[in-house]
Write an enzyme that holds these catalytic residues in place. Structure first.
Site, short mmCIF file in Angstrom:
data_model
loop_
_atom_site.label_atom_id
_atom_site.label_comp_id
_atom_site.label_asym_id
_atom_site.label_seq_id
_atom_site.Cartn_x
_atom_site.Cartn_y
_atom_site.Cartn_z
N LYS A 63 0.81 -1.29 -0.05
CA LYS A 63 -0.15 0.18 0.03
C LYS A 63 0.93 1.26 0.07
O LYS A 63 2.17 1.05 0.33
CB LYS A 63 -0.93 0.01 1.36
CG LYS A 63 -0.21 0.13 2.56
CD LYS A 63 -1.03 0.19 3.87
CE LYS A 63 -0.31 0.27 5.18
NZ LYS A 63 -1.29 0.60 6.23
N TYR A 303 14.43 30.72 7.95
CA TYR A 303 13.31 31.39 8.69
C TYR A 303 13.22 31.40 10.09
O TYR A 303 13.43 30.61 10.70
CB TYR A 303 11.91 30.85 8.18
CG TYR A 303 11.55 31.02 6.67
CD1 TYR A 303 11.31 32.08 6.06
CD2 TYR A 303 11.71 30.21 5.97
CE1 TYR A 303 11.12 32.38 4.70
CE2 TYR A 303 11.40 29.92 4.65
CZ TYR A 303 11.19 31.36 3.92
OH TYR A 303 11.04 31.34 2.53
N MET A 367 10.63 24.95 2.00
CA MET A 367 9.60 24.37 1.02
C MET A 367 10.53 23.34 0.05
O MET A 367 10.42 22.17 -0.25
CB MET A 367 8.85 25.18 0.09
CG MET A 367 8.19 24.26 -0.89
SD MET A 367 7.06 25.56 -1.81
CE MET A 367 5.99 26.35 -0.72
#
Length: 452
Positions: A63, A303, A367
């Site tokens: 899966k 950040y 990101m």
């Protein structure tokens, strides 16, 4: 000259090396999956269950795109290792297995995660895929689809033994049995199996959890007796996940469902290490460094200024971030930064003049990238843009400069399963040892550009 913290890969041919080079040009990170390790893990699990002649069959749970390893390659490796069943949560993946040429003459396929109102039952039945039922609406819808197809649906009855997730509770089971009996008598449904899932079998050293598992087993056996009294005795029972497959032979029954063990990891670090169970992690995640530069003491990184350099140092960009599946919770903080707390970021192995070295994600994961504090000058370490680093692999852990998915899970406060399954598809999957592990007909089922 760029350095590499990854192994010298064993390319099968010139085309394998070309595929590797093309993948590096296409993306600055690669997931290398060793099909020989997958096959070997399954062979070991089969032996744990008594060998090929045992009355216990083994399902390779593939899966979630085979836990991020790649659905079709992992499925083929599991079958090569002796699995006779494959398990997918979603019907889409079960159908993809059949579409890839893994036919019912070769193995059974079970699927269990769907909405009973809109599931593609007719297509599943037509492709001879076993289907779990755990709701009254699901039974009705499956029987209706079976009538349309003109073929009985192969049913696995899911029972809730205390997990609180899918399956019939003891209170509603009589209604379910009545429906199953009716449709079975009509020839719509063929009740093949009874199954359930264990909640805490992966913590066998905690007495309360051992008692909880025993209670689940007792409840499971009671469900069996109720099915027998209803004239629906299951041909197959399956309860054992990886943890129970490795530690509870008394509940292997006719089928076991190892998941994480196929990919080379233990269910929980409290049970031990992969090596303790004769398993080998199959995936290595590597990347090529981007910008390398010098930073002065006290320079903030990423950040929020959560990390400040302790001294003059160099930094390097790891060119993958949370859009690739790198957990933001694996960010690195230090007490000098704005968080005023220490949290070790995810470990990465770089190669230096003095050998391999572990450095950490420093500051917040972004990101598309992370920043690594090299804790030394790049020129002295001989670290350069383009160097290949190991994010995790089949190693012994950070103490040996060999970071694993368990190490990343510890940093991200999660489990190894999530480290694999969160890796996005934009990271190319490349496969080692296909020629040594799979028959020629199966190799033809794979993308030739993915083979090393």
């Amino acid at each position: 000259m760029t350095l590499s913290a990854s192994p010298e890969w064993d390319f099968s041919s010139k085309s394998g090396k070309s595929n590797y080079d093309a993948a590096r040009r296409g993306y600055p990170a690669q997931a290398i999956v060793d099909l020989a390790a997958l096959k070997g893990n399954m062979q070991h699990i089969v032996e744990v269950c008594g060998g090929a002649k045992s009355s216990t069959a083994v399902m390779g749970v593939v899966k979630a795109d085979a836990y991020g390893h790649g659905l079709i390659p992992a499925a083929l490796a599991a079958l090569a290792g002796g699995a006779t069943w494959l398990g997918t949560a979603q019907p889409r993946e079960a159908l993809l297995l059949r579409k890839a040429g893994i036919g019912p003459d070769r193995c059974h396929v079970l699927t269990w995660m769907y909405s009973g109102i809109e599931a593609p039952f007719e297509e599943l039945i037509a492709n001879d895929i076993d289907i779990s039922v755990g709701s009254l609406a699901g039974i009705d819808a499956l029987a209706k689809a079976a009538r349309t197809v003109g073929t009985p649906a192969r049913v696995h009855v899911k029972v809730d033994t205390g997990f609180g997730r899918n399956g019939f509770t003891p209170q509603i089971f009589d209604q379910a049995l009545a429906l199953l009996k009716r449709y079975s008598s009509e020839g719509c449904l063929h009740v093949v199996a009874q199954w359930s899932h264990l909640a805490v079998a992966d913590m066998p050293k905690v007495p309360a959890f051992v008692a909880s598992t025993e209670a689940q087993i007792d409840t499971f056996n009671d469900f069996t007796r109720r099915m027998e009294r209803a004239g629906l005795a299951p041909e197959i029972r399956h309860l054992a996940n990886t943890a129970a497959t490795l530690s509870r032979p008394e509940i292997h029954f006719e089928l076991v469902r190892p998941g994480i063990a196929l990919y080379g990891y233990e269910p929980d670090p409290s049970m031990g290490t992969p090596k303790d169970f004769g398993l080998k992690p199959a995936m290595t995640l590597q990347a090529q460094l981007s910008t390398v530069k010098d930073l002065e003491e006290g320079h903030s990184i990423s950040y929020g200024k959560t990390y400040l350099t302790e001294s003059e140092t160099s930094s390097a960009i790891l060119p993958i971030g949370y859009a690739d599946g790198v957990h933001r919770s694996a960010s690195g903080f230090d007490r000098e930064g704005s968080m005023h707390a220490t949290h070790l970021g995810g470990p990465v192995c770089i190669m230096t003049n003095d050998g391999p070295k572990i450095v950490r994600v420093s500051g917040r994961v972004c990101m598309d990238q992370c920043v690594l504090d090299l804790r030394g000058k790049a020129a002295d370490l001989n670290v350069h843009e383009g160097d290949t680093v190991t994010v995790f692999g089949p190693g012994r852990g950070v103490r040996f400069n060999e970071p694993t998915a368990d190490d990343w899970a510890q940093s991200a406060d999660t489990i190894s399963y999530e480290i694999f399954t969160c890796l996005r598809s934009r990271i190319p999957r490349l496969y080692l040892h296909a020629n040594d592990s799979l028959p020629a007909d199966d190799i033809a089922k794979l993308d030739p550009n993915s083979l090393l």
